[in-house]
Design a protein around this motif. Structure first.
Motif, short mmCIF file in Angstrom:
data_model
loop_
_atom_site.label_atom_id
_atom_site.label_comp_id
_atom_site.label_asym_id
_atom_site.label_seq_id
_atom_site.Cartn_x
_atom_site.Cartn_y
_atom_site.Cartn_z
N VAL A 128 0.84 -1.20 0.00
CA VAL A 128 0.00 0.00 0.00
C VAL A 128 0.87 1.25 0.00
CG1 VAL A 128 -1.67 1.33 1.34
CG2 VAL A 128 -1.96 -1.14 1.07
N VAL A 129 1.90 1.26 0.83
CA VAL A 129 2.79 2.43 0.89
C VAL A 129 3.51 2.62 -0.44
CG1 VAL A 129 4.80 3.43 2.04
CG2 VAL A 129 3.06 2.23 3.37
N LEU A 130 3.94 1.53 -1.05
CA LEU A 130 4.64 1.61 -2.33
C LEU A 130 3.73 2.17 -3.41
CD1 LEU A 130 7.15 0.96 -4.03
CD2 LEU A 130 6.20 -1.34 -4.39
N VAL A 131 2.51 1.66 -3.50
CA VAL A 131 1.57 2.17 -4.50
C VAL A 131 1.22 3.62 -4.20
CG1 VAL A 131 -0.74 1.87 -5.47
CG2 VAL A 131 0.67 -0.14 -4.94
N LEU A 132 1.08 3.95 -2.93
CA LEU A 132 0.78 5.34 -2.56
C LEU A 132 1.89 6.28 -3.03
CD1 LEU A 132 -0.96 7.37 -0.93
CD2 LEU A 132 0.43 6.77 1.07
N ALA A 133 3.15 5.88 -2.84
CA ALA A 133 4.26 6.74 -3.24
C ALA A 133 4.33 6.92 -4.75
CB ALA A 133 5.58 6.17 -2.71
N LEU A 134 4.13 5.83 -5.50
CA LEU A 134 4.28 5.89 -6.95
C LEU A 134 3.06 6.46 -7.65
CD1 LEU A 134 6.11 2.53 -7.74
CD2 LEU A 134 7.06 4.83 -7.72
N ALA A 135 1.88 6.03 -7.26
CA ALA A 135 0.66 6.37 -8.00
C ALA A 135 -0.04 7.61 -7.46
CB ALA A 135 -0.31 5.19 -7.97
N VAL A 136 0.29 8.06 -6.26
CA VAL A 136 -0.42 9.21 -5.68
C VAL A 136 0.53 10.34 -5.32
CG1 VAL A 136 -1.95 9.98 -3.83
CG2 VAL A 136 -2.24 7.69 -4.80
N VAL A 137 1.55 10.05 -4.49
CA VAL A 137 2.43 11.12 -4.00
C VAL A 137 3.27 11.71 -5.13
CG1 VAL A 137 4.27 11.69 -2.39
CG2 VAL A 137 2.47 10.11 -1.70
N ALA A 138 3.84 10.85 -5.96
CA ALA A 138 4.67 11.37 -7.06
C ALA A 138 3.86 12.25 -8.02
CB ALA A 138 5.34 10.22 -7.81
N PRO A 139 2.68 11.83 -8.50
CA PRO A 139 1.88 12.76 -9.32
C PRO A 139 1.46 14.02 -8.57
CG PRO A 139 1.11 10.50 -9.60
CD PRO A 139 2.08 10.49 -8.47
#
Length: 528
Positions: A128-139
């Motif tokens: 979840v944290v990995l997907v959050l960083a790549l798909a949400v925080v980075a954009p």
């Protein structure tokens, strides 16, 4: 207003149409989903798009909720695009960051809170944290820096336009001042000539050798010349009075002063001035060109004395049949300032008078004389001013060839753009660094978990079918593997559970399978 609303509505409908395509393709009954899930996804994304302009974080939260409802690991092909888009729009449309950071922390905490619902698999929280960083925080970071970039560029253009208007106004005022000085020169020269005409007409008026008609005509000529002189004095006197009241007005010089006299006067004041004349004029120098050459030498010597005291100055005049080239150069100083100081002072001399308008007025005078002016710093740290003046009477005004320097606002805008680009690069590298750190943590966690999933060969050999054995038996490692390896044969039928353990830290070693029935070992085998 209506056109803007219509455009926003069309864009929102287009965005909704793009985001529902993965939902229709990945959640239909043919792909393991259901039409109820499709309906929820379409309606939920429509609501997110509807509130995205006013409440972008709420739209992002709706997309995250839909994705978590589909997969507790947050990543699902049906909503991956929605997460990226709404994350970017949240950073692009929202100025403050505190609420966004709170939302991200809540999503990460929720990911670990859902671990008990997935058989206690802690790796789900890391996913979840990995997907959050790549798909949400980075954009989100990308959208935020794009917002800042657009704001800085807009402010830079506004500042540049305002400063350029101010500089244009200052240059126009200096051009008007220079034209008033030229008018003053005309007054001094033409007034003198008109006065001579009036004097000669007065002599003719009383000449006894002329008839009464000729004397009357000479009297009329004298009166007309006197009136023209008075009108010329009144018109130009207003301009000169207004100019002389300015504290930064150019100093006056004798009207008939030559370049040689200017140089001699500078030498008498203590300046080191070299004067060189090459060629001989084929025709008389037009008054406008002569005054332009005189003004160029005066202005250049003034700048040299002000910005580079002690520097040797060279004044060169080159005559040809058609042109007069006047150049004034100052090299590295011979005083205490040194070459470095002279370099700075030479560059400072480009400003001329306060506000950088001295050379503007000089360029206007040279242009009105039909010539071309060039100026700039030299490689040795000095400064050079060069004008080419035509010797053909009545030459038309030419545009100056001096290349204007970039305004300070443009340089500031470019610097701001570079800073924003660096910030945008940081917005890309920071999430990647976080992902790399998270990957290292997950790798260490996985190795630690696997280190507690090893079954010693001797212990495996010592196990007998029928021995009492449970999943938490002391004879077994505390953490079995998550599942059988891909090459493992099917499990025997009738077993309550099968546990899998590695024999060593490498992936190529055999995997031990222990199957239990009623708490006893029912079968064991080496698989994988």
């Amino acid at each position: 207003m209506r056109g803007g609303r219509l455009r926003e509505t069309v864009l929102d409908l287009g965005l909704w149409g793009v985001l529902v395509v993965p939902v229709l393709l990945r959640l239909d009954p043919h792909d393991g989903g259901s039409w109820e899930q499709v309906a929820v996804g379409v309606v939920g994304l429509g609501a997110a798009v509807a509130v995205c302009r006013a409440r972008p974080l709420l739209a992002l939260a709706l997309a995250v909720g839909l994705s978590l409802a589909t997969s507790p690991e947050l990543f699902t092909p049906a909503y991956a695009l929605a997460l990226v888009v709404f994350g970017y729009l949240a950073g692009r449309r929202r100025r403050h960051t505190r609420a966004a950071l709170a939302l991200f922390a809540s999503i990460a905490a929720l990911g670990f809170a859902l671990v008990p619902l997935s058989d206690g698999n802690v790796s789900q929280g890391f996913t979840v944290v990995l997907v959050l960083a790549l798909a949400v925080v980075a954009p989100w970071l990308t959208g935020r820096y794009v917002r800042q970039y657009a704001r800085l560029v807009r402010a830079g253009w506004e500042l540049a336009a305002r400063m350029e208007r101010e500089q244009a106004a200052v240059a126009d005022r200096e051009r008007l001042r220079e034209r008033s000085r030229i008018a003053g020169d005309m007054h001094d020269s033409l007034g003198h000539d008109l006065a001579l005409i009036a004097l000669r007409a007065a002599a003719l008026e009383v000449d006894p050798g002329l008839g009464s008609r000729q004397q009357a005509a000479a009297g009329e000529l004298r009166v007309a010349a006197a009136d023209a002189t008075a009108r010329l004095r009144d018109i130009i006197g207003v301009l000169r009075t207004d100019d002389e009241q300015r504290p930064d007005a150019a100093p006056t010089v004798p009207v008939g002063e030559t370049v040689e006299e200017v140089v001699d006067r500078a030498r008498a004041s203590g300046m080191s001035v070299e004067h060189a004349v090459t060629g001989r004029p084929g025709v008389d120098t037009p008054p406008m060109a002569d005054r332009a050459a005189h003004r160029l030498v005066v202005e250049s010597l003034t700048n040299a004395a002000k910005h580079a005291p002690g520097a040797p100055v060279r004044v060169a005049l080159e005559h040809t049949d058609d042109t007069l080239t006047v150049s004034v150069t100052n090299g590295p100083g011979t005083g205490t300032s040194g070459a470095d100081g002279m370099s700075r002072r030479g560059r400072a001399a480009a400003a001329g008078a306060p506000g950088g308008t001295g050379l503007v007025g000089l360029g206007e005078r040279v242009r009105l004389a039909g010539g071309r002016l060039a100026h700039g710093a030299r490689a040795d740290g000095g400064f050079a001013v060069r004008a080419v003046l035509p010797l053909v009477p009545g030459a038309t005004a030419a545009a100056s060839t001096a290349r204007p320097a970039a305004p300070a606002s443009v340089r500031e805008r470019d610097r701001a753009r570079q800073e924003v680009r660096r910030g945008l690069a940081q917005a890309i590298w920071i999430p990647l660094a976080l992902v790399a750190a998270l990957g290292v943590v997950m790798l260490v966690f996985g190795l630690w978990t696997q280190s507690r999933s090893f079954l010693d060969r001797d212990d495996y050999t010592g196990l007998r079918v029928g021995d009492p054995l449970s999943a938490d038996a002391e004879r077994l490692p505390p953490h079995p593997l998550d599942g059988p390896p891909a090459s493992a044969p099917p499990e025997p039928p009738g077993m309550d559970a099968c546990l899998y353990y590695r024999a060593a830290m490498t992936a190529s070693v055999p995997v031990y399978r222990l199957c239990l029935v009623d708490g006893r070992l029912a079968a064991k085998a080496v698989v994988g």
